[in-house]
Design a protein around this motif. Structure first.
Motif, mmCIF file in Angstrom:
data_model
loop_
_atom_site.group_PDB
_atom_site.id
_atom_site.type_symbol
_atom_site.label_atom_id
_atom_site.label_comp_id
_atom_site.label_asym_id
_atom_site.label_seq_id
_atom_site.Cartn_x
_atom_site.Cartn_y
_atom_site.Cartn_z
ATOM 1 N N ILE A 217 1.012 -1.257 0.051
ATOM 2 C CA ILE A 217 -0.046 0.109 -0.164
ATOM 3 C C ILE A 217 0.540 1.277 -0.075
ATOM 4 C CG2 ILE A 217 -1.756 1.404 1.247
ATOM 5 C CD1 ILE A 217 -3.058 -1.439 2.261
ATOM 6 N N HIS A 218 0.368 2.258 -0.915
ATOM 7 C CA HIS A 218 1.130 3.523 -0.819
ATOM 8 C C HIS A 218 0.118 4.494 -0.212
ATOM 9 C CE1 HIS A 218 2.954 7.052 -3.114
ATOM 10 N NE2 HIS A 218 3.873 6.680 -2.190
ATOM 11 N N ALA A 219 0.376 4.966 1.157
ATOM 12 C CA ALA A 219 -0.747 5.450 1.823
ATOM 13 C C ALA A 219 -0.762 6.950 1.141
ATOM 14 C CB ALA A 219 -0.146 5.594 3.129
ATOM 15 N N PRO A 220 0.515 7.608 0.918
ATOM 16 C CA PRO A 220 0.232 8.853 0.228
ATOM 17 C C PRO A 220 -0.746 9.143 -0.853
ATOM 18 C CG PRO A 220 2.463 8.823 0.625
ATOM 19 C CD PRO A 220 1.533 7.311 0.916
ATOM 20 N N THR A 221 -0.816 8.009 -1.806
ATOM 21 C CA THR A 221 -2.018 8.037 -2.995
ATOM 22 C C THR A 221 -3.175 7.173 -2.949
ATOM 23 O OG1 THR A 221 -0.702 6.445 -4.091
ATOM 24 C CG2 THR A 221 -0.065 8.689 -4.462
ATOM 25 N N TYR B 22 9.749 -1.310 -9.603
ATOM 26 C CA TYR B 22 9.015 -0.622 -10.653
ATOM 27 C C TYR B 22 8.398 0.569 -10.151
ATOM 28 C CZ TYR B 22 8.384 -5.524 -12.705
ATOM 29 O OH TYR B 22 8.455 -6.569 -13.260
ATOM 30 N N ASP B 23 8.564 1.586 -11.355
ATOM 31 C CA ASP B 23 8.039 2.833 -11.052
ATOM 32 C C ASP B 23 6.641 2.817 -10.872
ATOM 33 O OD1 ASP B 23 7.039 3.152 -13.397
ATOM 34 O OD2 ASP B 23 8.309 4.446 -14.355
ATOM 35 N N PRO B 24 5.875 3.997 -10.504
ATOM 36 C CA PRO B 24 4.577 3.937 -10.313
ATOM 37 C C PRO B 24 3.779 3.826 -11.609
ATOM 38 C CG PRO B 24 5.535 5.883 -9.119
ATOM 39 C CD PRO B 24 6.603 5.324 -10.003
ATOM 40 N N ALA B 25 4.360 3.784 -12.663
ATOM 41 C CA ALA B 25 3.693 3.406 -13.991
ATOM 42 C C ALA B 25 3.695 2.275 -14.346
ATOM 43 C CB ALA B 25 4.311 4.518 -15.103
ATOM 44 N N GLY B 26 4.446 1.238 -13.615
ATOM 45 C CA GLY B 26 4.655 -0.089 -13.849
ATOM 46 C C GLY B 26 5.858 -0.388 -14.724
ATOM 47 N N VAL B 27 6.784 0.513 -14.917
ATOM 48 C CA VAL B 27 8.063 0.339 -15.476
ATOM 49 C C VAL B 27 9.032 -0.086 -14.837
ATOM 50 C CG1 VAL B 27 9.709 1.631 -17.137
ATOM 51 C CG2 VAL B 27 7.325 2.269 -17.304
ATOM 52 N N LEU B 28 9.836 -1.077 -15.313
ATOM 53 C CA LEU B 28 10.804 -1.896 -14.631
ATOM 54 C C LEU B 28 12.130 -0.906 -14.616
ATOM 55 C CD1 LEU B 28 11.946 -4.395 -13.440
ATOM 56 C CD2 LEU B 28 12.831 -5.129 -15.655
ATOM 57 N N ALA C 91 14.889 5.016 0.402
ATOM 58 C CA ALA C 91 14.377 4.835 1.862
ATOM 59 C C ALA C 91 12.977 4.292 1.698
ATOM 60 C CB ALA C 91 14.112 6.107 2.623
ATOM 61 N N GLY C 92 12.615 3.451 2.895
ATOM 62 C CA GLY C 92 11.286 2.902 2.640
ATOM 63 C C GLY C 92 10.242 3.824 3.444
ATOM 64 N N ILE C 93 9.058 3.334 3.586
ATOM 65 C CA ILE C 93 8.047 4.305 4.341
ATOM 66 C C ILE C 93 7.671 3.237 5.706
ATOM 67 C CG2 ILE C 93 5.656 5.140 4.247
ATOM 68 C CD1 ILE C 93 5.941 4.921 1.261
ATOM 69 N N ALA C 94 7.661 4.220 6.652
ATOM 70 C CA ALA C 94 7.334 3.406 8.052
ATOM 71 C C ALA C 94 5.814 2.671 8.030
ATOM 72 C CB ALA C 94 7.598 4.416 9.217
ATOM 73 N N VAL C 95 5.897 1.579 8.692
ATOM 74 C CA VAL C 95 4.549 0.578 8.848
ATOM 75 C C VAL C 95 3.711 1.467 9.655
ATOM 76 C CG1 VAL C 95 3.563 -1.351 9.465
ATOM 77 C CG2 VAL C 95 5.694 -1.433 8.020
ATOM 78 N N THR C 96 2.360 1.669 9.229
ATOM 79 C CA THR C 96 1.365 2.338 10.364
ATOM 80 C C THR C 96 0.770 1.195 10.975
ATOM 81 O OG1 THR C 96 0.698 3.700 8.339
ATOM 82 C CG2 THR C 96 -0.850 3.285 10.127
ATOM 83 N N PRO C 97 0.685 1.228 12.379
ATOM 84 C CA PRO C 97 0.190 0.185 13.285
ATOM 85 C C PRO C 97 -1.098 0.107 12.874
ATOM 86 C CG PRO C 97 1.734 1.801 14.550
ATOM 87 C CD PRO C 97 1.375 2.385 13.349
ATOM 88 N N VAL C 98 -1.633 -1.278 13.256
ATOM 89 C CA VAL C 98 -2.801 -1.444 13.053
ATOM 90 C C VAL C 98 -3.835 -0.801 14.225
ATOM 91 C CG1 VAL C 98 -4.722 -3.535 12.836
ATOM 92 C CG2 VAL C 98 -2.339 -3.770 12.057
ATOM 93 N N ALA C 99 -4.791 -0.186 13.644
ATOM 94 C CA ALA C 99 -6.071 0.349 14.613
ATOM 95 C C ALA C 99 -6.838 -0.454 15.320
ATOM 96 C CB ALA C 99 -6.525 1.483 13.818
ATOM 97 N N GLU D 167 9.566 6.865 -2.549
ATOM 98 C CA GLU D 167 9.442 7.420 -3.739
ATOM 99 C C GLU D 167 8.131 6.972 -4.687
ATOM 100 O OE1 GLU D 167 13.178 7.040 -6.277
ATOM 101 O OE2 GLU D 167 14.287 8.158 -4.586
ATOM 102 N N GLY D 168 7.381 6.135 -4.098
ATOM 103 C CA GLY D 168 6.274 5.426 -4.609
ATOM 104 C C GLY D 168 6.514 4.616 -5.460
ATOM 105 N N CYS D 169 7.632 3.725 -5.562
ATOM 106 C CA CYS D 169 8.117 2.700 -6.466
ATOM 107 C C CYS D 169 7.807 1.336 -5.746
ATOM 108 C CB CYS D 169 9.544 2.700 -6.901
ATOM 109 S SG CYS D 169 9.912 4.256 -7.796
#
Length: 291
Positions: free
Chosen positions: A153-157, A221-227, A282-290, A205-207
């Protein structure tokens, strides 16, 4: 991308290593051995490792906002207490076939848990993607497949990536504010001879990084699916990566010995171990389960 300083950091020889997740408050990487019925914790700063026995096949462990942990066992979502090693059932998917098990999971920006199920015999298209909101489980509405993987999951989008491993395709869908999904669309299909898509994760970076079962590595892969590139690893069955370390700039990859005969194991003695490499992002920190 080629090797990126790939190294073995924990020689666990897991039968089916899966579900790596960096829990920042713990400064440790957690992962599981599904077929070994084990939960693992690895502290890279000290090299210390610990293992817990699970009562059944365990697909993942994730942190909760309340400070605890939850785990996906074969039968459903459980609370896991590492102090006493106990597992307490919290919720089950409706109509969950006896031959199915939970396989992989991720959280969205709102703390909702998304997890997939699969036919443990890897034959029937009985695997589905579900959503757990802390109170109960709901079907995502996506079509059933044999082996679900990801999800990532990409939370920003608000984008969810869902993998049909047997179909060799990663799908994407938008997560609406109410937790329902928009129409799925194909994101990436893995070509013949390159393995099957397994677990996936999204970087800062959303990849999307897709682990390859039978493919000896991980693709970005980039957000458009390009390797964009591939990182080669010393085992054929790579199951998933997680970004960890204090700056989330170390990638940890789980792998599996499942399905490898004596000749294959002789060729890849590192199979089943936990690897690390420099992903260059870098990666994205995992959001804990609510809960």
């Amino acid at each position: 991308m080629t090797d990126h300083d790939v190294r073995t950091v924990l020689p666990v020889q897991a039968m089916l290593g899966e579900g790596p997740v960096w829990i920042g408050r713990d400064s440790a990487l957690w992962f599981v051995d599904i077929k070994g019925h084990h939960v693992h914790r690895f502290d890279p700063a000290t090299g210390a490792a610990r293992r817990w026995d699970a009562p059944d096949q365990v697909g993942w462990v994730l942190p909760t906002a309340a400070g605890g942990l939850i785990a996906g066992l074969r039968s459903g979502v459980h609370r896991f207490d590492p102090v006493d090693g106990s597992f307490v059932l919290l919720a089950q998917p409706d109509g969950h076939p006896a031959h199915n098990r939970l396989n992989d999971a991720a959280t969205d920006g709102a703390g909702r848990l998304w997890f997939g199920t699969m036919d443990d015999d890897e034959r029937a298209a009985s695997g589905r993607l579900f959503r757990f909101d802390g109170a109960g489980v709901a079907d995502s509405g996506l079509p059933p497949v044999c082996i679900t993987n990801g999800p990532a999951i990409h939370a920003p989008t608000g984008t969810l990536y869902h993998t049909d491993t047997v179909g060799k395709t990663v799908w994407r869908a938008t997560i609406r504010d109410d937790g329902t999904l928009g129409a799925p669309a194909p994101f990436v299909t893995i070509e013949d001879g390159a393995g099957h898509p397994d677990g996936s994760v999204v970087d800062a970076e959303g990849c999307v990084w897709v682990a390859l079962w039978g493919g000896w590595g991980v693709r970005r892969y980039d957000p458009a699916g390009v390797l964009m590139g591939t990182v080669s690893l010393p085992a054929s069955n790579i199951t998933k990566i997680a970004f960890g370390g204090p700056d989330l700039r170390t990638a940890y990859a789980t792998s599996a010995r499942k399905g490898l005969d004596a000749a294959a194991l002789a060729e890849q003695p590192e199979a089943g171990n936990l690897f690390a490499f420099d992903p260059g992002v870098a990666g994205i920190a995992v959001t804990p389960v609510a809960m």
